[in-house]
Scaffold this motif. Structure first.
Motif, PDB file in Angstrom:
ATOM      1  N   CYS A 129       0.861  -1.181   0.000  1.00  0.00           N
ATOM      2  CA  CYS A 129       0.000   0.000   0.000  1.00  0.00           C
ATOM      3  C   CYS A 129       0.899   1.234   0.000  1.00  0.00           C
ATOM      4  CB  CYS A 129      -0.961   0.001   1.185  1.00  0.00           C
ATOM      5  SG  CYS A 129      -0.191  -0.342   2.769  1.00  0.00           S
ATOM      6  N   ASP A 130       0.336   2.356  -0.457  1.00  0.00           N
ATOM      7  CA  ASP A 130       1.124   3.584  -0.587  1.00  0.00           C
ATOM      8  C   ASP A 130       1.301   4.310   0.748  1.00  0.00           C
ATOM      9  OD1 ASP A 130       1.262   3.394  -3.485  1.00  0.00           O
ATOM     10  OD2 ASP A 130      -0.881   3.887  -3.456  1.00  0.00           O
ATOM     11  N   ALA A 131       0.372   4.079   1.660  1.00  0.00           N
ATOM     12  CA  ALA A 131       0.403   4.774   2.960  1.00  0.00           C
ATOM     13  C   ALA A 131      -0.235   3.879   4.005  1.00  0.00           C
ATOM     14  CB  ALA A 131      -0.354   6.095   2.867  1.00  0.00           C
ATOM     15  N   VAL A 132       0.004   4.216   5.267  1.00  0.00           N
ATOM     16  CA  VAL A 132      -0.665   3.537   6.371  1.00  0.00           C
ATOM     17  C   VAL A 132      -1.211   4.620   7.286  1.00  0.00           C
ATOM     18  CG1 VAL A 132       1.466   3.355   7.747  1.00  0.00           C
ATOM     19  CG2 VAL A 132      -0.452   1.798   8.206  1.00  0.00           C
ATOM     20  N   THR A 133      -2.389   4.385   7.849  1.00  0.00           N
ATOM     21  CA  THR A 133      -3.002   5.380   8.718  1.00  0.00           C
ATOM     22  C   THR A 133      -3.325   4.788  10.082  1.00  0.00           C
ATOM     23  OG1 THR A 133      -4.809   7.001   8.928  1.00  0.00           O
ATOM     24  CG2 THR A 133      -5.362   4.884   7.902  1.00  0.00           C
ATOM     25  N   SER A 134      -3.116   5.594  11.113  1.00  0.00           N
ATOM     26  CA  SER A 134      -3.464   5.227  12.490  1.00  0.00           C
ATOM     27  C   SER A 134      -3.246   6.463  13.360  1.00  0.00           C
ATOM     28  CB  SER A 134      -2.613   4.055  12.984  1.00  0.00           C
ATOM     29  OG  SER A 134      -3.117   3.586  14.226  1.00  0.00           O
ATOM     30  N   ASP A 135      -3.354   6.285  14.684  1.00  0.00           N
ATOM     31  CA  ASP A 135      -3.020   7.381  15.589  1.00  0.00           C
ATOM     32  C   ASP A 135      -1.577   7.798  15.342  1.00  0.00           C
ATOM     33  OD1 ASP A 135      -5.496   6.854  16.616  1.00  0.00           O
ATOM     34  OD2 ASP A 135      -4.763   5.890  18.447  1.00  0.00           O
ATOM     35  N   ARG A 136      -1.301   9.077  15.448  1.00  0.00           N
ATOM     36  CA  ARG A 136       0.044   9.569  15.170  1.00  0.00           C
ATOM     37  C   ARG A 136       1.074   8.943  16.114  1.00  0.00           C
ATOM     38  NH1 ARG A 136       0.333  13.911  11.868  1.00  0.00           N
ATOM     39  NH2 ARG A 136       2.273  14.612  12.828  1.00  0.00           N
TER      40      ARG A 136
END
Length: 348
Positions: free
Chosen positions: A203-210
C-alpha cells in the motif's frame, strides 16, 4: 363491582407493562452482579489481569526477553500498585483491536489499556466506562519518503493500509469522503500484518493514531525512509476502560489516573515522595493517605497513591520513560498548569 370491558382493556396493558419493566430490572440486576466485585476478585486472585497491545513500542510491547514495556503497561502496573501494593502483580493479555472490547465485556480482563479511543457509542452501546484520557492523540498518515507525498490531497488514488475494527477505519472513510479524495483501503486485522504490508509496499500509505505511527516507524528496517504527514484527521482521546456495572472498580481506575496527574502537577515523584510525607498541604496529605480517609472511600489502603507513585511514578515520569524516546512531544499531554489538558479532580 366488576370492571367493564373498557376498563379491563385499560388494565391489561398496564399489567403487561409492569411485567416488562420487572423483566428489564431483573436483567440489569443480573448483569450488574456479573460485573460487580472486581476488586474482590483481583485481591483474591492476587494479580490484575490487564488487556494491552502486544506489538506497539512505547505503549504496549512484549520484549524479546519476555518482559512487558510501555506507557499503557505502566498504567496497568499503577492500578496493581494501588490495589495490591505491588506494581508487578499483573498478568498481561495481548489483544487485537477486534478482541479488546469483547475481552472486557466477557470478563476475560479486569481493565483494558490498549490505546482505545473514548467515543460515545463505545461508552453506551458497548456498555463500557472510560476513565479520564491518559493520552490525547489524533489520526495521521505515514508514507514512503520516495513517494513525495506531502499533503492529504496527494493521497488521491492511493492505496492505504488500515487496521479493521478500529475508529481508524471509520475516520479514514469519513475524512476522504469529506475531502472528496478517492482511495483504496487495504484492510488487516493484526497490527503486525498491517505494518508489514505497508513496509513491503503493498500500500502507498498507512493510517493510524500519530503516536502509533511514530512507534511503529521506530522499528521499521529504515525509519528515515518513512515520513509522518502533518495532516491530522481526528481527535483520539485514549483512555483506560472497564465494563459497566461495577462503580467501585470504575472509581479506583479513574482515581489512579488522577493521582498520576496530580502528582506531576505538584512535582511529587517516585524519588521524592517519601520527603513529602511531612507536608502540611492538606490536599497533598489527603492524596498520600495521611488524613481524610481517601483510601477507605475507594475500598483501598489509605497509602494507595503512595504505592502508585513509588511503583511507576507520576504522569511525567511514565511519559518520559516510554514516549519521549519515540520523539513524541508532550503537546496537549501536559498538566493544565502548563497549557495542557491533564486536570486532576480535587482530592477531598
Amino acid at each position: 363491582m366488576r370492571a367493564s370491558s373498557t376498563e379491563r382493556m385499560e388494565v391489561r396493558p398496564m399489567r403487561w407493562l409492569g411485567r416488562a419493566v420487572l423483566l428489564q430490572v431483573v436483567v440489569l440486576v443480573v448483569a450488574a452482579a456479573a460485573y460487580a466485585g472486581t476488586l474482590d476478585r483481583v485481591v483474591q486472585r492476587g494479580r490484575l489481569v490487564c488487556g494491552v497491545n502486544g506489538g506497539l513500542p512505547g505503549f504496549g510491547y512484549l520484549e524479546p526477553d519476555g518482559t512487558w514495556s510501555g506507557f499503557d503497561v505502566d498504567y496497568c502496573r499503577a492500578i496493581a500498585a494501588a490495589v495490591l501494593g505491588d506494581p508487578d502483580a499483573v498478568e498481561f493479555v495481548a489483544l487485537t483491536a477486534a478482541q479488546r472490547l469483547p475481552a472486557l465485556q466477557t470478563g476475560e480482563v479486569d481493565v483494558l489499556l490498549r490505546n482505545t479511543t473514548f467515543t460515545l457509542l463505545r461508552d453506551t452501546d458497548n456498555r463500557l466506562n472510560f476513565a479520564p484520557p491518559i493520552f490525547y492523540d489524533g489520526q495521521g498518515f505515514m508514507v514512503h519518503r520516495a513517494t513525495g507525498v506531502v499533503e492529504l490531497e496527494d493521497l488521491a488514488g492511493a492505496s492505504i493500509c488500515v487496521q479493521t475494527g478500529t475508529t481508524t477505519e471509520l475516520n479514514l472513510a469519513d475524512a476522504m469522503r469529506a475531502h472528496g479524495i478517492p482511495y483504496t483501503p487495504v484492510v488487516f486485522e493484526e497490527i503486525d500484518t498491517t505494518y508489514n504490508a505497508y513496509e513491503q509496499g503493498r500500500c502507498d500509505a498507512v493510517t493510524s493514531d500519530r503516536s502509533q505511527l511514530a512507534a511503529r516507524r521506530s522499528v521499521l528496517r529504515n525509519p528515515d525512509d518513512h515520513v509522518i504527514l502533518e495532516a491530522t484527521i481526528s481527535k483520539e482521546p485514549l483512555a483506560p476502560v472497564v465494563a459497566h456495572g461495577d462503580d467501585q472498580w470504575y472509581d479506583i481506575v479513574k482515581w489512579v489516573v488522577y493521582a498520576t496527574f496530580f502528582a506531576e502537577e505538584i512535582e511529587i515523584t517516585s524519588g521524592n515522595v517519601d520527603a513529602w510525607m511531612t507536608t502540611d498541604n492538606p490536599e497533598v496529605r489527603r492524596l498520600l493517605g495521611l488524613e481524610g480517609g481517601m483510601g477507605r472511600a475507594l475500598g483501598l489502603r489509605d497509602d494507595w497513591a503512595v504505592q502508585v507513585i513509588k511503583g511507576v511514578g507520576n504522569y511525567g515520569e511514565i511519559y518520559d520513560r516510554n514516549l519521549t524516546p519515540l520523539g513524541l512531544p508532550r503537546g496537549l499531554n501536559r498538566p493544565y498548569t502548563q497549557g495542557g489538558l491533564l486536570y486532576a479532580m480535587p482530592f477531598r
